[in-house]
Scaffold this active site. Structure first.
Site, PDB file in Angstrom:
ATOM      1  N   ASP A  67       0.810  -1.220   0.000  1.00 15.82           N
ATOM      2  CA  ASP A  67       0.000   0.000   0.000  1.00 15.82           C
ATOM      3  C   ASP A  67       0.843   1.269   0.000  1.00 15.82           C
ATOM      4  OD1 ASP A  67       0.917  -0.368   2.592  1.00 15.82           O
ATOM      5  OD2 ASP A  67      -1.034  -0.862   3.400  1.00 15.82           O
ATOM      6  N   ASN A 136      -7.790  -3.353  14.147  1.00 15.24           N
ATOM      7  CA  ASN A 136      -9.164  -3.673  13.721  1.00 15.24           C
ATOM      8  C   ASN A 136      -9.200  -4.849  12.735  1.00 15.24           C
ATOM      9  OD1 ASN A 136      -8.076  -2.571  11.435  1.00 15.24           O
ATOM     10  ND2 ASN A 136      -9.460  -0.812  11.315  1.00 15.24           N
ATOM     11  N   HIS A 138      -7.355  -5.101  10.012  1.00 15.28           N
ATOM     12  CA  HIS A 138      -7.074  -4.794   8.610  1.00 15.28           C
ATOM     13  C   HIS A 138      -5.791  -5.492   8.136  1.00 15.28           C
ATOM     14  CE1 HIS A 138      -4.648  -0.804   9.412  1.00 15.28           C
ATOM     15  NE2 HIS A 138      -3.853  -1.845   9.437  1.00 15.28           N
ATOM     16  N   GLU A 143      -9.690  -2.073   5.267  1.00 18.59           N
ATOM     17  CA  GLU A 143     -10.354  -1.850   6.549  1.00 18.59           C
ATOM     18  C   GLU A 143     -11.598  -2.744   6.661  1.00 18.59           C
ATOM     19  OE1 GLU A 143      -8.655  -0.250   8.555  1.00 18.59           O
ATOM     20  OE2 GLU A 143      -8.032   1.728   7.899  1.00 18.59           O
TER      21      GLU A 143
HETATM   22  P1  PGA Z   1       2.234  -1.971  12.575  1.00 19.77           P
HETATM   23  O1  PGA Z   1       1.028  -1.901  11.565  1.00 19.77           O
HETATM   24  O2  PGA Z   1       3.195  -2.954  12.007  1.00 19.77           O
HETATM   25  O3  PGA Z   1       2.809  -0.577  12.592  1.00 19.77           O
HETATM   26  O4  PGA Z   1       1.675  -2.416  13.881  1.00 19.77           O
HETATM   27  C1  PGA Z   1       0.480  -3.082  11.069  1.00 19.77           C
HETATM   28  C2  PGA Z   1      -0.778  -2.768  10.320  1.00 19.77           C
HETATM   29  O5  PGA Z   1      -1.472  -1.806  10.697  1.00 19.77           O
HETATM   30  O6  PGA Z   1      -1.089  -3.486   9.364  1.00 19.77           O
END
Ligand code: PGA
Length: 244
Positions: A67, A136, A138, A143
């Site tokens: 992304d 959450n 995702h 999302e």
């Molecule tokens: P993080 O993010 O590695 O910074 O915890 C993971 C994500 O939100 O997919």
């Protein structure tokens, strides 16, 4: 799902790093799917160390990131393009023409989504996709509520995701509101998936992923249970709410 329980962040990073090196050695032209965020940083550090010791070369590797924010130039220090250059690509022998991230700054996001999706398929799909998980559930920036059939698309970021990512920005309001992300179906097409989960903050998400049988678009990561070649690496803190 193949579940690997490890002690801590360092152990998780080392395991993931070894799996990536193995994939690079197994394939003539390995295609890696990569992620940003705090979770994979230790793994990237380990890959750089392995490269510096002459244990691995990225000469024949192609990469596709999950992304990118909309509206940030690739040179913007908060862009995921910049993150990847800074944390990995500028330290290894990868051919920069084989590095792919969505570009959220072309002015035509719909076309960019189509082109990005096409480039993943042209590469004959991803051999090994590295994933983190959001609080959450995702994956990428897909999302809750994102259709499981989604392909690369533009998303409006959840308030909780913008909050979680605000730590990288000077002000909370600076966090972009939109991003381009590989879709859930794009991710599921990967031949192998490595899901990395570390830290107590992720413990609820881990519990929901592993102890709730429901596969629902309300919790995007739940679809991963249907993938036939997925390894989840969980450290003690992330697994602290699990029953066993
Ligand atoms: P993080 O993010 O590695 O910074 O915890 C993971 C994500 O939100 O997919």
């Amino acid at each position: 799902m193949n579940i690997v329980r490890v002690k801590d962040y360092q152990d998780m990073s080392r395991h993931a790093c070894q799996r990536i090196i193995a994939t690079i050695k197994e394939q003539a032209n390995p295609v890696l799917g990569l992620a940003t965020g705090s979770t994979p940083e230790g793994m990237y550090q380990c890959l750089i160390e392995a490269f510096n010791k002459g244990e691995v070369s990225f000469r024949d590797v192609s990469t596709f990131n999950l992304d990118e924010y909309v509206g940030l130039a690739p040179s913007d220090p908060n862009s995921y393009n910049y993150f990847m250059q800074d944390k990995l690509f500028s330290h290894i022998d990868i051919d920069q023409s084989q590095v792919h991230l969505p570009n959220g700054n072309t002015g035509d996001n719909q076309q960019e989504c189509k082109d990005y999706e096409a480039s993943v398929h042209q590469a004959n799909e991803i051999d090994l996709q590295v994933l983190g998980i959001g609080l959450n559930g995702h994956i990428g920036f897909n999302e809750p509520g994102t259709p499981f059939s989604s392909r690369t698309h533009v998303v409006e970021l959840d308030a909780s995701t913008r909050e979680a990512n605000a730590r990288f920005f000077e002000k909370k309001e600076d966090v972009p509101t939109h991003a381009i992300t590989m879709g859930i179906a794009t991710i599921m097409d990967s031949k192998e998936i490595l899901l990395l989960i570390s830290g107590e903050k992720k413990a609820e998400a881990v519990k929901r992923l592993l102890e709730n049988d429901e596969i629902s678009e309300d919790f995007p990561a739940s679809i991963l249970r249907k993938h036939d070649n997925i390894t989840v690496i969980i450290d003690e803190a992330a697994g602290s709410l699990l029953a066993d």
